[in-house]
Design a protein around this motif. Structure first.
Motif, PDB file in Angstrom:
ATOM      1  N   LYS A   1     -10.538   0.533   4.041  1.00  0.00           N
ATOM      2  CA  LYS A   1      -9.522   1.586   3.988  1.00  0.00           C
ATOM      3  C   LYS A   1      -8.619   1.406   2.765  1.00  0.00           C
ATOM      4  CE  LYS A   1      -6.977   5.043   5.377  1.00  0.00           C
ATOM      5  NZ  LYS A   1      -7.478   6.433   5.367  1.00  0.00           N
ATOM      6  N   ALA A   2      -8.224   0.161   2.489  1.00  0.00           N
ATOM      7  CA  ALA A   2      -7.355  -0.107   1.341  1.00  0.00           C
ATOM      8  C   ALA A   2      -8.056   0.221   0.024  1.00  0.00           C
ATOM      9  CB  ALA A   2      -6.905  -1.567   1.358  1.00  0.00           C
ATOM     10  N   LYS A   3      -9.361  -0.027  -0.031  1.00  0.00           N
ATOM     11  CA  LYS A   3     -10.123   0.331  -1.231  1.00  0.00           C
ATOM     12  C   LYS A   3     -10.174   1.843  -1.411  1.00  0.00           C
ATOM     13  CE  LYS A   3     -13.209  -3.687  -1.580  1.00  0.00           C
ATOM     14  NZ  LYS A   3     -14.615  -4.170  -1.460  1.00  0.00           N
ATOM     15  N   GLU A   4     -10.373   2.547  -0.325  1.00  0.00           N
ATOM     16  CA  GLU A   4     -10.406   4.004  -0.377  1.00  0.00           C
ATOM     17  C   GLU A   4      -9.044   4.559  -0.813  1.00  0.00           C
ATOM     18  OE1 GLU A   4     -10.385   7.590   2.893  1.00  0.00           O
ATOM     19  OE2 GLU A   4     -11.566   5.803   3.358  1.00  0.00           O
ATOM     20  N   TYR A   5      -7.981   4.007  -0.249  1.00  0.00           N
ATOM     21  CA  TYR A   5      -6.626   4.481  -0.528  1.00  0.00           C
ATOM     22  C   TYR A   5      -6.232   4.243  -1.988  1.00  0.00           C
ATOM     23  CZ  TYR A   5      -1.720   5.515   0.574  1.00  0.00           C
ATOM     24  OH  TYR A   5      -0.462   6.088   0.632  1.00  0.00           O
TER      25      TYR A   5
ATOM     26  N   GLY B   1      -3.570   4.880  11.151  1.00  0.00           N
ATOM     27  CA  GLY B   1      -2.189   5.125  11.541  1.00  0.00           C
ATOM     28  C   GLY B   1      -1.190   4.169  10.944  1.00  0.00           C
ATOM     29  N   MET B   2      -1.674   3.026  10.433  1.00  0.00           N
ATOM     30  CA  MET B   2      -0.770   2.003   9.903  1.00  0.00           C
ATOM     31  C   MET B   2       0.007   2.486   8.681  1.00  0.00           C
ATOM     32  SD  MET B   2      -2.865  -1.586  10.136  1.00  0.00           S
ATOM     33  CE  MET B   2      -3.107  -2.442  11.686  1.00  0.00           C
TER      34      MET B   2
ATOM     35  N   GLY C   1      -2.382  -9.397   3.978  1.00  0.00           N
ATOM     36  CA  GLY C   1      -2.415  -8.609   5.198  1.00  0.00           C
ATOM     37  C   GLY C   1      -2.142  -7.160   4.855  1.00  0.00           C
ATOM     38  N   CYS C   2      -2.908  -6.638   3.913  1.00  0.00           N
ATOM     39  CA  CYS C   2      -2.596  -5.348   3.274  1.00  0.00           C
ATOM     40  C   CYS C   2      -2.842  -4.140   4.158  1.00  0.00           C
ATOM     41  CB  CYS C   2      -3.387  -5.198   1.979  1.00  0.00           C
ATOM     42  SG  CYS C   2      -5.181  -5.034   2.208  1.00  0.00           S
ATOM     43  N   GLY C   3      -3.548  -4.316   5.290  1.00  0.00           N
ATOM     44  CA  GLY C   3      -3.795  -3.178   6.169  1.00  0.00           C
ATOM     45  C   GLY C   3      -4.508  -2.054   5.448  1.00  0.00           C
ATOM     46  N   GLY C   4      -3.993  -0.830   5.594  1.00  0.00           N
ATOM     47  CA  GLY C   4      -4.638   0.333   4.984  1.00  0.00           C
ATOM     48  C   GLY C   4      -4.365   0.534   3.515  1.00  0.00           C
ATOM     49  N   GLY C   5      -3.584  -0.337   2.889  1.00  0.00           N
ATOM     50  CA  GLY C   5      -3.419  -0.305   1.435  1.00  0.00           C
ATOM     51  C   GLY C   5      -2.255   0.500   0.907  1.00  0.00           C
ATOM     52  N   ARG C   6      -1.491   1.117   1.789  1.00  0.00           N
ATOM     53  CA  ARG C   6      -0.384   1.956   1.342  1.00  0.00           C
ATOM     54  C   ARG C   6       0.693   1.158   0.601  1.00  0.00           C
ATOM     55  NH1 ARG C   6       5.427   2.572   2.267  1.00  0.00           N
ATOM     56  NH2 ARG C   6       5.918   4.762   1.839  1.00  0.00           N
ATOM     57  N   ASN C   7       1.020  -0.032   1.089  1.00  0.00           N
ATOM     58  CA  ASN C   7       2.084  -0.810   0.469  1.00  0.00           C
ATOM     59  C   ASN C   7       1.673  -1.362  -0.893  1.00  0.00           C
ATOM     60  OD1 ASN C   7       3.767  -0.337   2.668  1.00  0.00           O
ATOM     61  ND2 ASN C   7       2.911  -2.077   3.790  1.00  0.00           N
TER      62      ASN C   7
END
Length: 207
Positions: free
Chosen positions: A84-88, A25-26, A53-59
Motif C-alpha cells: 500500500k505504501a508503495k502504491e501511495y 483506513g489507516m 512502521g509506515c503503514g499505508g505510506g501517508r506519513n
C-alpha cells in the motif's frame, strides 16, 4: 475469534483481505493525529528520513512534502502495508526520493548513522521490547539525530486500554515508560507534548 476482533487485530500486522481493509483506513484515520505530531518538527532540516512502521505510506508522503529536498525510507513489518505504501508513494519512488521496504524494527537491515530523522506513528505499541527497538533506532541515526514518536494513546486512556485487551501483542505505553526506555537506549535528551484535549502524545528524542 469474531469478525470484529479479527479486524482490529489487523492493526498489529495487516494480512490478507482484512489487512488490506485496515491499511486503507489507516492513512485517513490517523491523519489529524499525524499532522499534529509533524507540527513539532520545527527545528530540524533532515536530508535523510526513515519512517518506521509506515503503514499505508501517508506519513512518508507528508514528510517529503514538509522537507522537499529530503529522501525518505519507509519500513513496515507487514507485506500488505509495504504494498500500500508503495502504491501511495509511486511517483516519489519513481523520482528517487522514496524507498519502501519490509523490515523488523528489532533488527533493521540498515547501516549505522544513515539518518538525521526517524519517525514512528502509531506503531510502538507492537514493538518487541522498547529499549531494544529504540537502541536500533539510535544506531541508524547520526549523532544529534532526532527520533519522533507520535501515539494516539498516552497509555492511560480508557479506549486504548480496552483495545489493549483484545489486540494480541499490543501495549500502550505512558510518556514516562517511553522516556525511560529512550534514555536507556542511548538518547541524550527527551521531551514530550500531550495534546490539550486528546490522549495524543508526541515524544522527541535526540541522540
Amino acid at each position: 475469534m469474531g469478525i470484529y476482533k479479527r479486524f482490529v487485530n489487523q492493526t498489529r500486522k495487516p494480512e490478507g483481505y482484512l489487512g488490506k481493509m485496515m491499511v486503507n483506513g489507516m492513512n485517513s484515520g490517523h491523519a489529524k493525529m499525524a499532522d499534529w505530531g509533524l507540527s513539532h518538527l520545527s527545528k530540524v532540516n533532515p536530508e535523510n528520513i526513515v519512517d518506521i512502521g509506515c503503514g499505508g505510506g501517508r506519513n512518508a508522503a507528508e514528510l517529503m512534502m514538509k522537507y522537499p529536498s529530503a529522501k525518505v525510507t519507509a519500513i513496515d513489518y507487514s507485506e500488505v502495508s509495504v504494498d500500500k505504501a508503495k502504491e501511495y508513494n509511486k511517483e516519489m519512488i519513481e523520482a528517487g526520493r522514496c524507498v519502501v521496504k519490509q523490515g523488523d524494527v528489532s533488527a533493521l537491515d540498515i547501516a549505522d548513522g544513515e539518518y538525521e530523522l526517524a519517525t514512528a506513528f502509531e506503531t510502538i505499541y507492537f514493538w518487541p521490547g522498547l529499549e531494544k527497538c529504540f537502541a536500533e533506532v539510535a544506531r541508524i541515526l547520526k549523532p544529534g539525530g532526532i527520533f519522533m514518536i507520535v501515539n494516539e494513546s498516552d497509555g492511560t486512556d480508557a479506549t486504548s486500554l480496552k483495545f489493549e485487551k483484545i489486540i494480541e501483542g499490543m501495549k500502550c505505553h505512558t510518556v514516562e515508560e517511553i522516556t525511560e526506555a529512550l534514555k536507556k537506549a542511548g538518547f541524550s535528551k527527551v521531551k514530550a507534548d500531550h495534546h490539550s484535549k486528546k490522549a495524543w502524545i508526541t515524544v522527541l528524542a535526540k541522540k
